[in-house]
Scaffold this motif. Structure first.
Motif, PDB file in Angstrom:
ATOM      1  N   UNK A 288      26.743  17.599  -2.040  1.00 32.69           N
ATOM      2  CA  UNK A 288      26.108  18.020  -0.787  1.00 32.69           C
ATOM      3  C   UNK A 288      26.468  17.088   0.372  1.00 32.69           C
ATOM      4  N   UNK A 289      26.515  15.778   0.069  1.00 34.60           N
ATOM      5  CA  UNK A 289      26.877  14.805   1.119  1.00 34.60           C
ATOM      6  C   UNK A 289      28.322  15.051   1.572  1.00 34.60           C
ATOM      7  N   UNK A 290      29.215  15.293   0.590  1.00 41.40           N
ATOM      8  CA  UNK A 290      30.619  15.579   0.919  1.00 41.40           C
ATOM      9  C   UNK A 290      30.715  16.820   1.810  1.00 41.40           C
ATOM     10  N   UNK A 291      30.016  17.886   1.405  1.00 40.67           N
ATOM     11  CA  UNK A 291      30.090  19.146   2.155  1.00 40.67           C
ATOM     12  C   UNK A 291      29.585  19.003   3.581  1.00 40.67           C
ATOM     13  N   UNK A 292      28.468  18.266   3.753  1.00 44.82           N
ATOM     14  CA  UNK A 292      27.954  18.180   5.121  1.00 44.82           C
ATOM     15  C   UNK A 292      28.911  17.376   6.002  1.00 44.82           C
ATOM     16  N   UNK A 293      29.649  16.434   5.404  1.00 43.98           N
ATOM     17  CA  UNK A 293      30.641  15.676   6.170  1.00 43.98           C
ATOM     18  C   UNK A 293      31.877  16.499   6.516  1.00 43.98           C
ATOM     19  N   UNK A 294      32.065  17.634   5.832  1.00 47.67           N
ATOM     20  CA  UNK A 294      33.275  18.444   6.048  1.00 47.67           C
ATOM     21  C   UNK A 294      33.031  19.661   6.934  1.00 47.67           C
TER      22      UNK A 294
ATOM     23  N   UNK B 249      39.269   8.155  -2.590  1.00 41.30           N
ATOM     24  CA  UNK B 249      39.030   6.727  -2.835  1.00 41.30           C
ATOM     25  C   UNK B 249      37.593   6.504  -3.324  1.00 41.30           C
ATOM     26  N   UNK B 250      36.673   7.364  -2.870  1.00 40.78           N
ATOM     27  CA  UNK B 250      35.255   7.144  -3.195  1.00 40.78           C
ATOM     28  C   UNK B 250      34.626   8.213  -4.079  1.00 40.78           C
ATOM     29  N   UNK B 251      35.341   9.338  -4.321  1.00 39.44           N
ATOM     30  CA  UNK B 251      34.739  10.448  -5.067  1.00 39.44           C
ATOM     31  C   UNK B 251      35.697  10.989  -6.121  1.00 39.44           C
ATOM     32  N   UNK B 252      35.173  11.616  -7.198  1.00 45.44           N
ATOM     33  CA  UNK B 252      36.055  12.189  -8.227  1.00 45.44           C
ATOM     34  C   UNK B 252      36.971  13.271  -7.635  1.00 45.44           C
ATOM     35  N   UNK B 253      38.270  13.275  -8.012  1.00 47.26           N
ATOM     36  CA  UNK B 253      39.228  14.238  -7.447  1.00 47.26           C
ATOM     37  C   UNK B 253      38.777  15.706  -7.568  1.00 47.26           C
ATOM     38  N   UNK B 254      38.180  16.085  -8.715  1.00 53.02           N
ATOM     39  CA  UNK B 254      37.779  17.498  -8.895  1.00 53.02           C
ATOM     40  C   UNK B 254      36.694  17.877  -7.883  1.00 53.02           C
TER      41      UNK B 254
ATOM     42  N   UNK C  89      44.697  19.277   8.064  1.00 52.39           N
ATOM     43  CA  UNK C  89      44.768  17.868   7.640  1.00 52.39           C
ATOM     44  C   UNK C  89      44.268  17.706   6.211  1.00 52.39           C
ATOM     45  N   UNK C  90      44.438  18.744   5.398  1.00 55.75           N
ATOM     46  CA  UNK C  90      43.874  18.733   4.039  1.00 55.75           C
ATOM     47  C   UNK C  90      44.347  17.520   3.230  1.00 55.75           C
ATOM     48  N   UNK C  91      45.648  17.252   3.275  1.00 58.80           N
ATOM     49  CA  UNK C  91      46.195  16.174   2.441  1.00 58.80           C
ATOM     50  C   UNK C  91      45.597  14.815   2.818  1.00 58.80           C
ATOM     51  N   UNK C  92      45.593  14.515   4.125  1.00 58.31           N
ATOM     52  CA  UNK C  92      45.056  13.223   4.592  1.00 58.31           C
ATOM     53  C   UNK C  92      43.571  13.102   4.248  1.00 58.31           C
ATOM     54  N   UNK C  93      42.826  14.197   4.453  1.00 55.11           N
ATOM     55  CA  UNK C  93      41.379  14.182   4.165  1.00 55.11           C
ATOM     56  C   UNK C  93      41.142  13.961   2.666  1.00 55.11           C
ATOM     57  N   UNK C  94      41.915  14.678   1.834  1.00 51.45           N
ATOM     58  CA  UNK C  94      41.763  14.557   0.376  1.00 51.45           C
ATOM     59  C   UNK C  94      42.056  13.129  -0.075  1.00 51.45           C
ATOM     60  N   UNK C  95      43.125  12.566   0.452  1.00 55.24           N
ATOM     61  CA  UNK C  95      43.519  11.195   0.069  1.00 55.24           C
ATOM     62  C   UNK C  95      42.399  10.212   0.415  1.00 55.24           C
ATOM     63  N   UNK C  96      41.840  10.363   1.614  1.00 56.73           N
ATOM     64  CA  UNK C  96      40.768   9.464   2.060  1.00 56.73           C
ATOM     65  C   UNK C  96      39.529   9.611   1.178  1.00 56.73           C
TER      66      UNK C  96
ATOM     67  N   UNK D  98      36.489  25.810 -11.029  1.00 54.18           N
ATOM     68  CA  UNK D  98      35.787  26.383 -12.188  1.00 54.18           C
ATOM     69  C   UNK D  98      34.284  26.172 -12.014  1.00 54.18           C
ATOM     70  N   UNK D  99      33.498  26.729 -12.938  1.00 54.69           N
ATOM     71  CA  UNK D  99      32.039  26.704 -12.793  1.00 54.69           C
ATOM     72  C   UNK D  99      31.510  25.273 -12.772  1.00 54.69           C
ATOM     73  N   UNK D 100      32.062  24.392 -13.617  1.00 56.30           N
ATOM     74  CA  UNK D 100      31.579  22.998 -13.667  1.00 56.30           C
ATOM     75  C   UNK D 100      31.823  22.282 -12.343  1.00 56.30           C
ATOM     76  N   UNK D 101      33.051  22.463 -11.810  1.00 62.05           N
ATOM     77  CA  UNK D 101      33.373  21.813 -10.528  1.00 62.05           C
ATOM     78  C   UNK D 101      32.454  22.358  -9.438  1.00 62.05           C
ATOM     79  N   UNK D 102      32.187  23.662  -9.497  1.00 65.83           N
ATOM     80  CA  UNK D 102      31.302  24.259  -8.494  1.00 65.83           C
ATOM     81  C   UNK D 102      29.887  23.689  -8.625  1.00 65.83           C
ATOM     82  N   UNK D 103      29.385  23.621  -9.878  1.00 61.44           N
ATOM     83  CA  UNK D 103      28.037  23.085 -10.098  1.00 61.44           C
ATOM     84  C   UNK D 103      27.899  21.659  -9.571  1.00 61.44           C
ATOM     85  N   UNK D 104      28.985  20.867  -9.711  1.00 56.19           N
ATOM     86  CA  UNK D 104      28.920  19.475  -9.249  1.00 56.19           C
ATOM     87  C   UNK D 104      28.716  19.405  -7.728  1.00 56.19           C
ATOM     88  N   UNK D 105      29.155  20.470  -7.005  1.00 58.74           N
ATOM     89  CA  UNK D 105      28.963  20.509  -5.550  1.00 58.74           C
ATOM     90  C   UNK D 105      27.486  20.589  -5.174  1.00 58.74           C
ATOM     91  N   UNK D 106      26.669  21.116  -6.090  1.00 55.00           N
ATOM     92  CA  UNK D 106      25.259  21.341  -5.770  1.00 55.00           C
ATOM     93  C   UNK D 106      24.426  20.065  -5.910  1.00 55.00           C
TER      94      UNK D 106
END
Length: 393
Positions: A18-24, A41-46, A31-38, A5-13
């Protein structure tokens, strides 16, 4: 792929997004499931889910936008699917710039692919879409590519926009409904008839439509252009306000060779298969310009109903691929197998036009082995099933 949704998208900016995106960037979607689980632990699920969706979409977008832009841009699943590839958008933007357009309205802008190409030529763009998430993504793209000064995003219904103050309008109606592709131009959203009226409100306009549009649906005051990229037909465009309404044109990218149709050119006479066979580009066939290519190479058709041209002497043209033909035979599987075995053909390109034979089924039956290559063309000549053997010129 999760819905964003728009809020989740805005949080990406923000910084964390941005740090999450550059790491991905080189993330493996398998390996989506393993990556998501890891990451959870440090970031909000949404946020994790939005970042993973975006990383996957960026990888899919590389084919259309190239690696440099795709990894800086943002997408929606629909946006990747429906946006114009960069080569086509840049070609069209260059035409608008040549017409001297300075301000234009991009209606149904989607994630902003066309608006970006237009802004890169220095045109200032009002980009309109009615979906809030799509608008947020388009705005982020203008920002990410340093074009925010030239692109204004407006979230609105395109039918509410007053287009008269602009030099030009571009409309890219949605051609997919809830049940997949829409073939009737009146079922586009907005309908083609509305887009044509909008096109006539400004000095120049272009409407993007499906390449399979029936020629009778093209208005008399429009120039119709079919565009292919690396041999694949990508779209048709109706241009308004050009010097030559009623014109039909086929444009081949990346070379940007354009074939302009000669009005009322008679169809070439069919005749026997000569030494050379020409397969016109798909854009040429969709634009009904096979006769124009035949006139250029001094060729004839191999059959009145088939879009293959033949000549006795080679005259290369960018608008068709030429093959040298070594054998012209009535279709016969046994004979074909024997010939290919005799010539030790292990690699075959099988083409067909006007034949009921399925290339992949034929390939299985041929059981090819050997080091030589051959092009096999399954078609009709003088109305009867024919096989042509040869190789690219």
């Amino acid at each position: 792929m999760g819905h964003v949704d728009v809020d989740a998208f805005d949080s990406l900016l923000g910084d964390e997004g941005q740090a999450l995106l550059s790491g991905l960037r080189d993330y493996d979607p398998a390996k989506e499931l393993a990556t998501a689980t890891r990451l959870r632990r440090d970031h909000p699920p949404a946020l994790v889910s939005a970042a993973l969706t975006q990383a996957t979409l960026r990888q899919r977008a590389v084919a259309k936008f190239g690696p440099e832009d795709a990894h800086r841009m943002y997408f929606t699943p629909n946006g990747v699917e429906q946006s114009t590839r960069t080569s086509v958008a840049a070609y069209r933007a260059a035409r608008f710039a040549e017409f001297g357009v300075r301000r234009m309205a991009d209606l149904c802008c989607g994630i902003g692919g066309d608006a970006i190409a237009l802004a890169r030529t220095g045109i200032s763009v009002l980009a309109v879409d009615r979906d809030p998430l799509t608008c947020a993504v388009a705005r982020a793209n203008a920002q990410a590519l340093g074009l925010a000064e030239l692109i204004e995003i407006r979230c609105a219904d395109v039918t509410d926009i007053d287009t008269r103050p602009f030099d030009a309008v571009f409309v890219d109606p949605a051609r997919r409904g809830g049940r997949g592709r829409v073939f009737d131009p009146e079922a586009y959203s907005p309908p083609l008839s509305w887009a044509i009226e909008a096109a006539r409100t400004t000095p120049r306009a272009a409407l993007k439509i499906a390449p399979g549009v029936p020629h009778e649906a093209v208005p008399e005051d429009a120039e119709a252009e079919w565009i292919s990229d690396h041999g694949q037909v990508k779209e048709a465009v109706l241009w308004f306000g050009t010097a030559r309404p009623g014109l039909r044109r086929a444009t081949l990218l990346p070379s940007a060779h354009s074939l302009i149709g000669t009005p009322h050119l008679p169809a070439p006479e069919p005749g026997p298969v000569g030494r050379w066979l020409y397969e016109p580009d798909g854009a040429v066939i969709r634009a009904h310009l096979v006769a124009d290519v035949a006139a250029r190479v001094g060729g004839r058709l191999i059959d009145p109903t088939i879009a293959y041209i033949t000549t006795d002497e080679l005259r290369p043209t960018p608008f068709a691929t030429a093959y040298e033909i070594t054998d012209v035979l009535p279709f016969n599987l046994k004979r074909l197998k024997a010939l290919l075995r005799e010539r030790e053909v292990g690699i075959a390109t099988i083409k067909k036009r006007g034949s009921a034979v399925e290339p992949e089924q034929l390939r299985k039956k041929l059981r090819l082995e050997g080091g030589n290559a051959c092009t096999i063309v399954l078609t009709r000549s003088k109305g009867s099933p024919t096989m042509l053997l040869g190789h690219p010129a």
